[in-house]
Design a protein around this motif. Structure first.
Motif, PDB file in Angstrom:
ATOM      1  N   TRP A 128      32.561  30.235 108.017  1.00  0.00           N
ATOM      2  CA  TRP A 128      33.229  29.501 106.956  1.00  0.00           C
ATOM      3  C   TRP A 128      32.532  28.162 106.732  1.00  0.00           C
ATOM      4  O   TRP A 128      31.897  27.653 107.638  1.00  0.00           O
ATOM      5  N   PRO A 129      32.685  27.567 105.556  1.00  0.00           N
ATOM      6  CA  PRO A 129      33.399  28.047 104.373  1.00  0.00           C
ATOM      7  C   PRO A 129      32.532  29.004 103.548  1.00  0.00           C
ATOM      8  O   PRO A 129      31.449  29.409 103.987  1.00  0.00           O
ATOM      9  N   PHE A 130      32.994  29.363 102.350  1.00  0.00           N
ATOM     10  CA  PHE A 130      32.190  30.159 101.436  1.00  0.00           C
ATOM     11  C   PHE A 130      30.904  29.416 101.073  1.00  0.00           C
ATOM     12  O   PHE A 130      30.866  28.183 101.060  1.00  0.00           O
ATOM     13  N   HIS A 131      29.868  30.190 100.741  1.00  0.00           N
ATOM     14  CA  HIS A 131      28.643  29.606 100.202  1.00  0.00           C
ATOM     15  C   HIS A 131      28.258  30.367  98.939  1.00  0.00           C
ATOM     16  O   HIS A 131      28.659  31.518  98.744  1.00  0.00           O
ATOM     17  N   ARG A 132      27.508  29.727  98.075  1.00  0.00           N
ATOM     18  CA  ARG A 132      27.059  30.389  96.853  1.00  0.00           C
ATOM     19  C   ARG A 132      26.058  31.477  97.198  1.00  0.00           C
ATOM     20  O   ARG A 132      25.237  31.339  98.110  1.00  0.00           O
ATOM     21  N   SER A 133      26.117  32.574  96.476  1.00  0.00           N
ATOM     22  CA  SER A 133      25.213  33.689  96.703  1.00  0.00           C
ATOM     23  C   SER A 133      23.762  33.256  96.510  1.00  0.00           C
ATOM     24  O   SER A 133      23.443  32.484  95.603  1.00  0.00           O
TER      25      SER A 133
END
Length: 310
Positions: free
Chosen positions: A108-113
């Motif tokens: 975590w956290p989210f990351h951009r593709s």
């Protein structure tokens, strides 16, 4: 990493955890997928809790959850974690299809593709937990669209873990994740089809009383009977309620019915497997193997060959 920012996060999280009945056993500085600073916390009910009764929480260094739109959900996340930590395996869950699984190694956290897609990504591992130390697992790449991200208060673990875990279970139920001894990451897409803006709630699976009762019986069989030595497990988990499109109160009511049949020993919102439930071993193992067979599709042959971009 800013020492002041890290210290502020540690102080505020420790206070929130204590109010939820949790102890922060440790914290360490880390980085996310894009090498931005994070802090990893290990939470438990008591300072001497064994390793299997601990959960990890990872937050961005600069994250401030003491805001009106963020604090309530963080508080709920920690309180629910405190309840799950009373389970013998707080990392373990069951799918409607009959798979006992655990979640681990989420970053975590989210990351951009990085593939050019307009999505946010979080990586993790789902493991089969049948009591035999099975090597079967799925490395997953859960993605949410930019449109879906607008629904989420923050791209941090406390605000996304529940719907990501449930999206994984839903994808397993659909036979679209294969449990392997080794392999590349497999996609778990999370889109607005899982969310009603009108009702402001998630929808993963349509269930009825019969399927919910069967789910609870499977959950207590695997999590209490097989993995927990017949120790009690929480049967009114809001995470399960979201997955089943019901309420914790309804799950508690159905658990009482199963208890009256002699399948559970019930204490409040916690249920322990009885010999009558354990006698269903052949039935639940057969269901698990049937579910595993369903997760052997041909759609991911390219990924087996290493042709993936996630």
């Amino acid at each position: 990493m800013s020492i002041d920012a890290a210290n502020d996060l540690i102080t505020t999280l420790s206070t929130a955890a204590r109010e939820a009945g949790l102890s922060v056993l440790s914290n360490e500085q880390s980085t996310d997928y894009n090498q931005r600073p994070t802090t990893r916390f290990v939470l438990a009910l008591t300072p001497d809790a064994p390793a299997e009764r601990r959960l990890q929480l990872e937050l961005s260094e600069a994250f401030d959850f003491h805001k009106p739109d963020l604090l309530p959900e963080m508080t709920s996340h920690l309180r629910e974690a405190a309840q799950r930590l009373r389970n013998p395996r707080p990392d373990a869950y069951v799918s409607l299809a009959g798979l006992p699984i655990s979640y681990s190694d989420f970053r975590w956290p989210f990351h951009r593709s990085t593939s050019g897609a307009d999505t946010y990504i979080v990586h993790g591992i789902v493991r089969l937990e049948d009591g035999s130390a099975s090597p079967l697992h799925a490395k997953i790449s859960a993605s949410m669209t930019v449109t879906f991200a607008e629904i989420v208060p923050a791209p941090e673990q406390p605000y996304a873990e529940t719907f990501i875990y449930n999206a994984v279970r839903k994808t397993l139920d659909q036979g679209q994740l294969e449990m392997l001894k080794s392999g590349n990451r497999q996609p778990v897409p999370v889109t607005t089809r899982y969310y009603s803006r009108w009702q402001k709630k998630f929808f993963f699976t349509d269930t009825n009383d019969a399927s919910r009762i069967e789910f609870l019986a499977m959950k207590v069989y695997w999590l209490s009977g097989v993995l927990g030595g017949s120790q009690p497990v929480w049967i009114a988990d809001p995470r399960d309620a979201q997955y089943l499109n019901t309420t914790p109160q309804e799950l508690a009511r159905m658990a009482a019915d199963l208890s009256s049949q002699g399948l559970f020993t019930l204490s409040g919102e916690f249920a322990a497997a009885t010999p009558s439930l354990l006698a269903r071993a052949e039935q639940y193992h057969a269901k698990m193997h049937a579910a595993l067979d369903e997760t052997k599709p041909t759609f991911n042959e390219d990924m087996r060959g290493g042709h993936t971009n996630m």
